[in-house]
Scaffold this motif. Structure first.
Motif, PDB file in Angstrom:
ATOM      1  N   UNK A 134       0.834  -1.202   0.000  1.00 29.45           N
ATOM      2  CA  UNK A 134       0.000   0.000   0.000  1.00 29.45           C
ATOM      3  C   UNK A 134       0.869   1.251   0.000  1.00 29.45           C
ATOM      4  N   UNK A 135       1.936   1.239   0.791  1.00 19.94           N
ATOM      5  CA  UNK A 135       2.875   2.365   0.833  1.00 19.94           C
ATOM      6  C   UNK A 135       3.531   2.556  -0.532  1.00 19.94           C
ATOM      7  N   UNK A 136       3.901   1.454  -1.195  1.00 23.50           N
ATOM      8  CA  UNK A 136       4.599   1.533  -2.475  1.00 23.50           C
ATOM      9  C   UNK A 136       3.758   2.191  -3.545  1.00 23.50           C
ATOM     10  N   UNK A 137       2.456   1.844  -3.604  1.00 20.35           N
ATOM     11  CA  UNK A 137       1.634   2.361  -4.694  1.00 20.35           C
ATOM     12  C   UNK A 137       1.102   3.768  -4.416  1.00 20.35           C
ATOM     13  N   UNK A 138       1.382   4.299  -3.238  1.00 21.50           N
ATOM     14  CA  UNK A 138       1.005   5.680  -2.941  1.00 21.50           C
ATOM     15  C   UNK A 138       2.091   6.637  -3.413  1.00 21.50           C
TER      16      UNK A 138
END
Length: 275
Positions: A134-138
């Motif tokens: 989730x952090x990566x795709x933000x």
């Protein structure tokens, strides 16, 4: 950190069809002592609707995204591992839906301005990896919100169901143990995002009569190891209804009270490179 295998098996069986899931949602919607709106809490945390591209990780019925369609100007994307039940009910002209895992999101880095994981991280084999994805795709400055239950939700009804299953001569499945709860999720989000803001919502189910109690209890049977196709399922459902009627007959004027609650944990992806 991983979920226990027994819970994972129950979850896979449960979400092949969303009938029981919807029945539980309806019970919480109608019979929470304090008005309960976890979707509204997530919308507030993400400042929705807005113009941010949003990914709903574990989109379930798709209702969260459907409620935003027409008001939200950014992209709306739902992902779920249940193609027949969840993804099929989510996809519309305004909402994208993709069969995918929370631990391997099929999107490039920084694809979204907002992400949510609503009441699903305890179903994921590797919750830390799901948070990392989730952090990566933000994109930098992107907003994240997750909700998870307290360690014990509706334990009285769970015990009620398991006793009936056991009395039917069936060994109940191991009681589900959520490894991601309101107690430990804040630290997990802090570890991945470097920041976390937590709001707890403590509540009680106050079920007023035998029919809603029986409906809620029957919607929990899969977690006790009795699937809808179990050969004794109908007999057990009848016994659930009988005992629910007996309890309210023996306790006139009382509600069936059962503690519940959840936490919302919100974070922001840092704007520095690699944060």
């Amino acid at each position: 950190m991983t979920t226990n295998p027994a819970l994972a098996d129950a979850v896979n069986a449960e979400y092949t069809d969303l009938t029981a899931f919807k029945a539980r949602l309806e019970t919480h919607r109608r019979y929470s002592r304090i008005p309960d709106d976890p979707e509204g809490a997530v919308r507030d945390a993400l400042l929705l609707p807005n113009g941010l591209d949003l990914i709903d990780i574990g989109c379930g019925t798709g209702d969260f995204l459907h409620a935003l369609a027409g008001r939200h100007t950014g992209r709306l994307v739902g992902i779920d591992t249940s193609p027949a039940a969840a993804v099929a009910t989510t996809r519309t002209d305004q909402v994208e839906a993709i069969e995918a895992s929370a631990t391997q999101l099929p999107f490039p880095n920084g694809a979204f301005g907002a992400a949510c994981a609503r009441h699903m991280l305890y179903h994921v084999p590797d919750p830390h990896l799901a948070l990392t994805e989730a952090h990566r795709v933000l994109r930098p400055g992107g907003l994240f919100a997750a909700t998870v239950n307290h360690p014990a939700v509706a334990p009285r009804t769970q015990d009620f169901v398991r006793a009936i299953v056991q009395d039917a001569g069936i060994t109940p499945a191991p009681a589900p143990i959520n490894t991601v709860t309101s107690d430990n999720l804040p630290a997990m989000v802090e570890d991945v995002f470097g920041n976390a803001r937590t709001v707890r919502f403590d509540n009680t189910l106050a079920i007023p009569g035998p029919e809603p109690l029986a409906a809620y209890a029957c919607a929990m049977l899969s977690f006790a190891g009795v699937s809808p196709t179990h050969p004794d399922a109908e007999q057990i459902r009848d016994e659930v209804r009988t005992r629910a009627e007996r309890w309210f007959r023996d306790n006139p004027g009382k509600t069936w009270d059962d503690p519940k609650g959840y936490a919302l944990v919100a974070a922001e992806r840092g704007t520095a490179a690699g944060s």
